[in-house]
Scaffold this active site. Structure first.
Site, PDB file in Angstrom:
ATOM      1  N   GLU A  45     -15.464   6.169  19.248  1.00  0.00           N
ATOM      2  CA  GLU A  45     -16.078   4.839  19.230  1.00  0.00           C
ATOM      3  C   GLU A  45     -15.721   4.069  20.497  1.00  0.00           C
ATOM      4  OE1 GLU A  45     -15.101   0.605  17.139  1.00  0.00           O
ATOM      5  OE2 GLU A  45     -14.612   2.434  16.035  1.00  0.00           O
ATOM      6  N   ASP A  49     -18.683   3.158  23.318  1.00  0.00           N
ATOM      7  CA  ASP A  49     -18.966   1.773  23.683  1.00  0.00           C
ATOM      8  C   ASP A  49     -19.089   1.637  25.192  1.00  0.00           C
ATOM      9  OD1 ASP A  49     -19.039  -1.190  23.175  1.00  0.00           O
ATOM     10  OD2 ASP A  49     -17.150  -1.099  24.259  1.00  0.00           O
ATOM     11  N   ASP A 118     -20.166   1.242  14.630  1.00  0.00           N
ATOM     12  CA  ASP A 118     -19.048   2.011  15.185  1.00  0.00           C
ATOM     13  C   ASP A 118     -19.383   3.495  15.221  1.00  0.00           C
ATOM     14  OD1 ASP A 118     -17.670  -0.356  15.392  1.00  0.00           O
ATOM     15  OD2 ASP A 118     -16.405  -0.011  13.629  1.00  0.00           O
ATOM     16  N   GLU A 121     -21.732   4.366  18.094  1.00  0.00           N
ATOM     17  CA  GLU A 121     -21.003   4.490  19.358  1.00  0.00           C
ATOM     18  C   GLU A 121     -20.265   5.815  19.423  1.00  0.00           C
ATOM     19  OE1 GLU A 121     -20.166  -0.279  20.182  1.00  0.00           O
ATOM     20  OE2 GLU A 121     -18.625   0.965  19.240  1.00  0.00           O
TER      21      GLU A 121
END
Length: 226
Positions: A45, A49, A118, A121
């Site tokens: 995650e 991102d 989440d 990502e």
């Protein structure tokens, strides 16, 4: 490692077949399923991102060569924020393949916006780890699609916009109060009231606190700016 039938079907929805399926398995494993022999997706995650951010920054610069930083920043934030990631996750039914612990399953984890965002990502990171940046970029651009060209200059999320309005009036940030909760534990419904210290307030109801807060902020901002 051989993928289960549901993850194989998910690859088709994602538009990418993994050479090393372990990257995908880890990406769909929530921390509530962690064990000595199973890693969760939190590190992915974090990586995903950053990959998403770079891809969106490049895409926005390419889409509008004349845009200023002040114009690009809200567009960027709209494309990478949790709501956008969760929307893409729902588009490819990511929730259906998430590996969740019993408590998250019972509380409706497959539909939670933050959890879906989440995981989206993490899936981006998995593609990056398996195939590199160029393939990750292609995958992201395909999934985000017209969102990139259609994002507006004023595409701030409502909570941010309301806070900026309050600050501009010399007020403290708005508060968000849960005034009601209904429904079963696995599918709760929240009613949130957005309040300004000066008195105005608005309520909204949604399937997650985050969604209800955003909706309440939007309703209050619309009232204030009529």
């Amino acid at each position: 490692m051989k993928l289960s039938s549901d993850l194989s079907a998910f690859q088709a929805r994602l538009g990418y077949d993994f050479r090393d399926p372990s990257f995908l398995v880890r990406a769909v494993t929530h921390s509530s399923m962690v064990s000595a022999h199973r890693d969760d997706n939190q590190r992915q995650e974090f990586l995903g991102d950053r990959v998403l951010g770079l891809v969106m920054a490049e895409a926005l610069l390419s889409a509008d060569a004349a845009a200023t930083e002040g114009q690009l920043a809200p567009r960027f934030n709209a494309l990478v924020r949790k709501e956008a990631c969760a929307d893409v996750a729902r588009q490819i039914d990511l929730g259906a393949v998430l590996k969740l612990g019993r408590s998250e399953m019972k509380s409706g984890g497959r539909r939670k916006e933050a959890l879906l965002a989440d995981a989206m990502e993490a899936v981006i990171a998995a593609v990056y780890q398996d195939a590199g940046f160029d393939v990750a970029r292609q995958t992201i651009l395909r999934l985000w699609g017209d969102r990139i060209n259609n994002v507006a200059d004023d595409a701030r999320d409502p909570k941010t916009a309301l806070q900026e309005w309050a600050q501009g009036k010399g007020e403290p940030p708005p508060s968000y109060v849960e005034v009601a909760r209904s429904g079963p534990d696995h599918q709760p419904v929240f009613t949130i009231e957005a309040r300004l210290k000066s008195g105005p307030s608005q309520r909204a109801t949604a399937g997650s606190k985050r969604q209800a807060e955003q909706a309440a902020a939007k309703a209050l901002l619309e009232e204030l700016t009529k």
